[in-house]
Scaffold this active site. Sequence first.
Site: not given
Length: 451
Positions: A18, A38, A45-46, A51, A54, A118, A181, A183, A185, A307, A345, A440, A445
Site C-alpha cells: 500500500s 515486488e 500485506t493488506c 486486512c 481477513k 530487488a 489483534y 490473534a 481476530e 511497516d 480497530a 435515534h 447516539e
Amino acid sequence: MTDPASYDYDLFVIGAGSGGVRAARIASGHGARVAIAEEHRVGGTCVIRGCVPKKLLVYGSHFAEDLKDAQAFGWTVGETSFSWPALRDSVLNEVTRLEGIYGQTLANNNVTVFKSLAKLVGPHEIELADGQRITAGHILIATGGWPVRPDVPGAEHGITSNEVFHLETFPKRVVIAGGGYIANEFAGIFNEFGAQVTVVNRSDAILRGYDEQIRDRLLQISMAKGIQFRFNCPFEHIEKQADGSLSIRLAGADPIEADLLLFATGRAPRSQGLGLEAVGVELAANGAVKVDDYSQTSVEHIYAVGDVTDRVQLTPVAIREGHAFADTVFGGRPVKVDHSTIPMAVFSHPPIAGVGLTEAQARNQLGSVKIFTSDFRPMKNVLADRNERALYKMVVNAANDQVVGLHMIGPDSAEILQAAAIAVKAGLTKAQFDETIALHPTMAEELVLLK
C-alpha cells in the site's frame, strides 16, 4: 553531483504494498520516472495476506450468529452448513481481482513494474534477482513486515497469518499463539465457524495498549462464546503426531492437542537481505529502518515508509507516509505525517475500536481526567435474546473539557468510530458532543448521551 538524467529512473521503489504503490503513483504524477519491484504479489500485506482477506473472513463468520438471530426476527431458517473451501476460494478470487486493480493503477500511472526480488548493490544501484542492474536518483524502501515465529522446537509445524487463508481443510481444534489483534481476530473467526479455539499467550493480558476496560470486556465475551485462554504459558515444544495432529507442550500447563497451530506473535520489519547496511542505511535493533519526520533514512536519497520503519503498523499510515514522501521529494511540498490520534480497530467478535488516549494514558499524561461510559445491550441483541453488551467510553481532559480518547466494543464499532475520530482529532469538547442531537435509534447516539 551526478546529473539526475543519467539515472535509469528518478525513483525506484522496493515493495509494492500500500505504501509503495501510493508513493509510486503520486511521484509519477509529479513527473518523476518511477519503477517498482515486488517479489511476491502487487498489493502487499493488506491486500494479499492481511486486512482485506481477513475482513472478508470476518464477514463470513458473522453469518453464524446472524442465522441464529434471524429466527427471533421472524425468519424461518432451515438446515444450514458451512463450506470452508467455498469461502476460501471466494476470498482468494477477490484478492486476485484487487491485485489486478493495483497492477492496473501502476500501469495507468506509467510506473514500470519488476516482478522480482530487488536489493541495493550501491548507493544508487539496484540489482534484480536475474542479475539486471538499475540506477535511480532516489530509492524508497517499502517492504513491510513479516510474521514472527517463536524460536521453539517444532515451530515449523505451525503456520502464520500468511498461510491461514490457504488452508486445504477446516481444522476442528485450533491453537492460536499471541494476544494481539491478529490473534483475537482469528480466534473469533475460527470460533464462529465451529472450531474449538484456545488462545495461548506468554503474558497475562490480551491487546496490550488498548483501553483496559474494553479489552477486559472482549475477554469476557470471548470466553462466554467458548474461546479458551491460557495466560503466562510460553511454548516449550510442538510435536507432529502420526495422524497429522499436533501435541503442543507449554510451560507450567497441560499439553494441548490441536489440528492447527497459528502463530500470531507479532510482525518484524522486513529489511534483511536488501543491502541497506552496506550502503550506510541505519537499522534499529529489531531491523526497522530508521527514518526522520520526512521518512528519510541516514542516507540522503534513500527513504522508507510503512511497516519496515516500525512506526505504526497500519495500512492507512503507510499510505499517508508514501503520499507525503512523494509530495516532499518530487512535489516540492515538504509534508510531515502526524502519527498522533490514529484510530485503530480490532475486528474481533464483537469488534473493538479506539482513538486517542486510554484512561491509563490520560491519567499518566494529564493527571485530572473525567471518564464517561455507556454499558448497554444493543437493540438487536435484546430481541435476539443475546446477552452480549456493548461498552462505550469517553476520556476527557478535566482541565479544558477536551475529549482526548474514545474507546468502544460492540457491533459496528469501527464504522462508528471513524466519524467520531474526526472530533477527537479536531480537539472538540465534551460539551460539543452533548450539544449534538442524538440520531435515534442507533448505537452511535450513545456518544452524545454519555453522562
